[in-house]
Design a protein around this motif. Structure first.
Motif, PDB file in Angstrom:
ATOM      1  N   MET A   1       0.844  -1.206   0.000  1.00  0.00           N
ATOM      2  CA  MET A   1       0.000   0.000   0.000  1.00  0.00           C
ATOM      3  C   MET A   1       0.875   1.250   0.000  1.00  0.00           C
ATOM      4  SD  MET A   1      -2.734   1.260   2.881  1.00  0.00           S
ATOM      5  CE  MET A   1      -3.349   2.947   2.889  1.00  0.00           C
ATOM      6  N   PHE A   2       0.550   2.175  -0.860  1.00  0.00           N
ATOM      7  CA  PHE A   2       1.282   3.437  -0.909  1.00  0.00           C
ATOM      8  C   PHE A   2       0.739   4.385   0.152  1.00  0.00           C
ATOM      9  CE2 PHE A   2       1.491   1.972  -5.413  1.00  0.00           C
ATOM     10  CZ  PHE A   2       2.842   1.690  -5.426  1.00  0.00           C
ATOM     11  N   LYS A   3       1.663   5.057   0.840  1.00  0.00           N
ATOM     12  CA  LYS A   3       1.278   6.040   1.848  1.00  0.00           C
ATOM     13  C   LYS A   3       1.715   7.451   1.468  1.00  0.00           C
ATOM     14  CE  LYS A   3       1.316   2.751   5.683  1.00  0.00           C
ATOM     15  NZ  LYS A   3       1.871   2.420   7.028  1.00  0.00           N
ATOM     16  N   LEU A   4       2.575   7.546   0.449  1.00  0.00           N
ATOM     17  CA  LEU A   4       3.029   8.848  -0.044  1.00  0.00           C
ATOM     18  C   LEU A   4       3.223   8.746  -1.550  1.00  0.00           C
ATOM     19  CD1 LEU A   4       4.159  11.741   0.266  1.00  0.00           C
ATOM     20  CD2 LEU A   4       6.388  10.704   0.819  1.00  0.00           C
ATOM     21  N   ILE A   5       2.624   9.668  -2.280  1.00  0.00           N
ATOM     22  CA  ILE A   5       2.768   9.727  -3.735  1.00  0.00           C
ATOM     23  C   ILE A   5       3.295  11.103  -4.096  1.00  0.00           C
ATOM     24  CG2 ILE A   5       1.591   9.596  -5.958  1.00  0.00           C
ATOM     25  CD1 ILE A   5      -0.461   7.755  -4.684  1.00  0.00           C
ATOM     26  N   ALA A   6       4.358  11.128  -4.883  1.00  0.00           N
ATOM     27  CA  ALA A   6       4.976  12.393  -5.289  1.00  0.00           C
ATOM     28  C   ALA A   6       4.977  12.501  -6.803  1.00  0.00           C
ATOM     29  CB  ALA A   6       6.415  12.475  -4.771  1.00  0.00           C
ATOM     30  N   SER A   7       4.768  13.706  -7.304  1.00  0.00           N
ATOM     31  CA  SER A   7       4.764  13.911  -8.745  1.00  0.00           C
ATOM     32  C   SER A   7       5.473  15.190  -9.131  1.00  0.00           C
ATOM     33  CB  SER A   7       3.322  13.958  -9.290  1.00  0.00           C
ATOM     34  OG  SER A   7       3.326  14.189 -10.688  1.00  0.00           O
ATOM     35  N   ASP A   8       6.257  15.087 -10.191  1.00  0.00           N
ATOM     36  CA  ASP A   8       6.825  16.255 -10.850  1.00  0.00           C
ATOM     37  C   ASP A   8       5.681  17.045 -11.481  1.00  0.00           C
ATOM     38  OD1 ASP A   8       8.813  17.916 -12.201  1.00  0.00           O
ATOM     39  OD2 ASP A   8       8.306  16.774 -14.004  1.00  0.00           O
ATOM     40  N   MET A   9       5.981  18.238 -11.953  1.00  0.00           N
ATOM     41  CA  MET A   9       4.961  19.093 -12.551  1.00  0.00           C
ATOM     42  C   MET A   9       4.987  19.059 -14.084  1.00  0.00           C
ATOM     43  SD  MET A   9       2.994  20.926 -10.389  1.00  0.00           S
ATOM     44  CE  MET A   9       2.798  22.648 -10.869  1.00  0.00           C
ATOM     45  N   ASP A  10       5.932  19.814 -14.674  1.00  0.00           N
ATOM     46  CA  ASP A  10       5.965  20.002 -16.118  1.00  0.00           C
ATOM     47  C   ASP A  10       6.326  18.715 -16.840  1.00  0.00           C
ATOM     48  OD1 ASP A  10       5.674  23.060 -16.156  1.00  0.00           O
ATOM     49  OD2 ASP A  10       7.306  22.716 -14.749  1.00  0.00           O
ATOM     50  N   GLY A  11       5.503  18.356 -17.803  1.00  0.00           N
ATOM     51  CA  GLY A  11       5.727  17.126 -18.538  1.00  0.00           C
ATOM     52  C   GLY A  11       5.261  15.894 -17.790  1.00  0.00           C
ATOM     53  N   THR A  12       4.690  16.087 -16.616  1.00  0.00           N
ATOM     54  CA  THR A  12       4.269  14.955 -15.780  1.00  0.00           C
ATOM     55  C   THR A  12       2.833  15.148 -15.300  1.00  0.00           C
ATOM     56  OG1 THR A  12       6.562  14.650 -15.058  1.00  0.00           O
ATOM     57  CG2 THR A  12       4.874  13.537 -13.773  1.00  0.00           C
ATOM     58  N   LEU A  13       2.644  15.939 -14.257  1.00  0.00           N
ATOM     59  CA  LEU A  13       1.302  16.156 -13.710  1.00  0.00           C
ATOM     60  C   LEU A  13       0.498  17.150 -14.548  1.00  0.00           C
ATOM     61  CD1 LEU A  13      -0.487  15.515 -11.113  1.00  0.00           C
ATOM     62  CD2 LEU A  13       0.260  17.752 -10.314  1.00  0.00           C
ATOM     63  N   LEU A  14       1.183  18.172 -15.075  1.00  0.00           N
ATOM     64  CA  LEU A  14       0.490  19.208 -15.842  1.00  0.00           C
ATOM     65  C   LEU A  14       0.125  18.708 -17.237  1.00  0.00           C
ATOM     66  CD1 LEU A  14       2.583  22.400 -14.953  1.00  0.00           C
ATOM     67  CD2 LEU A  14       0.650  21.370 -13.728  1.00  0.00           C
ATOM     68  N   GLY A  35      -5.747   8.211   3.823  1.00  0.00           N
ATOM     69  CA  GLY A  35      -4.476   8.180   4.530  1.00  0.00           C
ATOM     70  C   GLY A  35      -3.250   8.203   3.648  1.00  0.00           C
ATOM     71  N   VAL A  36      -3.411   8.618   2.392  1.00  0.00           N
ATOM     72  CA  VAL A  36      -2.287   8.687   1.459  1.00  0.00           C
ATOM     73  C   VAL A  36      -1.907  10.150   1.243  1.00  0.00           C
ATOM     74  CG1 VAL A  36      -1.433   8.102  -0.837  1.00  0.00           C
ATOM     75  CG2 VAL A  36      -3.094   6.597   0.295  1.00  0.00           C
ATOM     76  N   HIS A  37      -0.683  10.496   1.572  1.00  0.00           N
ATOM     77  CA  HIS A  37      -0.198  11.854   1.385  1.00  0.00           C
ATOM     78  C   HIS A  37       0.191  12.068  -0.079  1.00  0.00           C
ATOM     79  CE1 HIS A  37       0.091  12.484   5.755  1.00  0.00           C
ATOM     80  NE2 HIS A  37       0.531  11.245   5.803  1.00  0.00           N
ATOM     81  N   PHE A  38      -0.090  13.259  -0.575  1.00  0.00           N
ATOM     82  CA  PHE A  38       0.326  13.611  -1.937  1.00  0.00           C
ATOM     83  C   PHE A  38       1.264  14.808  -1.865  1.00  0.00           C
ATOM     84  CE2 PHE A  38       0.132  16.024  -5.850  1.00  0.00           C
ATOM     85  CZ  PHE A  38       0.334  15.032  -6.798  1.00  0.00           C
ATOM     86  N   ALA A 208       6.472   7.624  -7.065  1.00  0.00           N
ATOM     87  CA  ALA A 208       6.814   8.932  -7.630  1.00  0.00           C
ATOM     88  C   ALA A 208       6.720   8.898  -9.146  1.00  0.00           C
ATOM     89  CB  ALA A 208       8.218   9.354  -7.204  1.00  0.00           C
ATOM     90  N   PHE A 209       6.413  10.066  -9.731  1.00  0.00           N
ATOM     91  CA  PHE A 209       6.296  10.230 -11.170  1.00  0.00           C
ATOM     92  C   PHE A 209       7.241  11.340 -11.632  1.00  0.00           C
ATOM     93  CE2 PHE A 209       2.236   8.726  -9.591  1.00  0.00           C
ATOM     94  CZ  PHE A 209       1.877   7.731 -10.496  1.00  0.00           C
ATOM     95  N   GLY A 210       7.862  11.155 -12.800  1.00  0.00           N
ATOM     96  CA  GLY A 210       8.740  12.194 -13.342  1.00  0.00           C
ATOM     97  C   GLY A 210       8.999  12.002 -14.816  1.00  0.00           C
ATOM     98  N   ALA A 250      -1.981  10.947 -17.591  1.00  0.00           N
ATOM     99  CA  ALA A 250      -1.600   9.614 -17.129  1.00  0.00           C
ATOM    100  C   ALA A 250      -1.408   9.539 -15.621  1.00  0.00           C
ATOM    101  CB  ALA A 250      -0.328   9.162 -17.841  1.00  0.00           C
ATOM    102  N   VAL A 251      -0.847  10.585 -15.010  1.00  0.00           N
ATOM    103  CA  VAL A 251      -0.667  10.566 -13.552  1.00  0.00           C
ATOM    104  C   VAL A 251      -2.018  10.489 -12.867  1.00  0.00           C
ATOM    105  CG1 VAL A 251       0.114  11.885 -11.551  1.00  0.00           C
ATOM    106  CG2 VAL A 251       1.548  11.770 -13.596  1.00  0.00           C
TER     107      VAL A 251
END
Length: 263
Positions: A1-14, A35-38, A208-210, A250-251
């Motif tokens: 189970m994931f408890k923390l998810i991190a994402s880049d911005m440009d070219g990723t989340l945006l 209960g999952v932090h972003f 994490a995403f990037g 996709a994110v």
């Protein structure tokens, strides 16, 4: 189970228009309820990221300025400031090459050591509150980020800078024409590590995403590192998974999959 998810911005989340897809805010809140932090992990400064995430800024975390600014639960966990001596040596090295132009950033300003016309404003280098300067900022100014605009031959220039100043900085291409000069030991990965420690979360519980090389450390650090389909080849090669393109949200699709697994 994931408890923390991190994402880049440009070219990723945006999306392709460099905007946060509206459904992102609802997904962040839904993750929090389970209960999952972003966290957003970006080369952008904290103040600029807060503008993007205004509707949910108090419900998420931030690893900003490539790890130099870390915020958890709305409070600063860490701020890393550049050595004035290191910045001076960086400026001297950059001045050696006519195709390189240095931009320095404090908490609110962008200091340009060349005419503004020399810089191309890519989406992740919007140069907020730009000020043309002819001398380095006073040592009392807290520089938290340094980026080099490269007028051609980005990879060659990153190699040269690494050879010249590798003991003081790590140089990572960012976008099409920029090179981030990061302090040793300070990266998006170090910021995420601090968030994980803050919450008592293990590396295997972090996703994490990037898409760019300044995401390399974080993709290697977390338990599940995801590269975008539009990412640099080297990042896709070391990622645990390759997901879709940012233009297809996709994110956001992956966040939905995580929520479905928690239902």
């Amino acid at each position: 189970m994931f408890k923390l998810i991190a994402s880049d911005m440009d070219g990723t989340l945006l999306d392709e228009n460099s905007q946060v897809p509206p459904e992102t805010y609802e997904l962040i809140l839904a993750l929090r309820e389970h209960g999952v932090h972003f966290a957003v992990s970006s080369g952008r400064r904290y103040d600029r990221l807060c503008e993007f995430f205004a509707p949910v800024r108090d419900k998420m975390d931030f690893v900003a300025a490539n790890g130099a600014q870390v915020y958890a639960d709305g409070k600063m966990v860490d701020r890393e400031v550049y050595s004035h001596l290191a910045v001076r040596k960086l400026a001297q090295a950059v001045a050696t090459f006519p195709n390189l132009h240095l931009a320095l950033f404090d908490r609110t300003k962008s200091f340009l050591l060349d005419d503004e016309s020399k810089f191309v404003r890519e989406v992740d280098k919007d140069l907020p509150n730009a000020e043309r300067i002819w001398e380095l900022p006073d040592p009392s100014v807290n520089i938290i980020k340094a980026s080099v605009f490269c007028d051609g031959a980005v990879m060659d220039s990153a190699y040269v800078l690494q050879r010249e100043l590798g003991q003081l900085f790590t140089f990572a291409p960012s976008g099409n024409a920029w090179i981030d000069a990061m302090q040793p030991g300070v990266s998006k990965a170090s910021g995420i590590e601090q968030l994980a420690e803050h919450y008592g979360i293990g590396r295997d519980e972090v996703m994490a995403f990037g898409d760019s090389m300044n995401d390399y450390e974080i993709i290697r650090f977390v338990g599940t590192g995801c590269a975008m389909e539009n990412a640099r080849p080297a990042l896709k090669a070391v990622a645990d998974r390759v997901v879709g393109c940012n233009r297809d949200h996709a994110v956001q699709q992956e966040l939905r999959h995580v929520l479905e697994s928690l239902a």
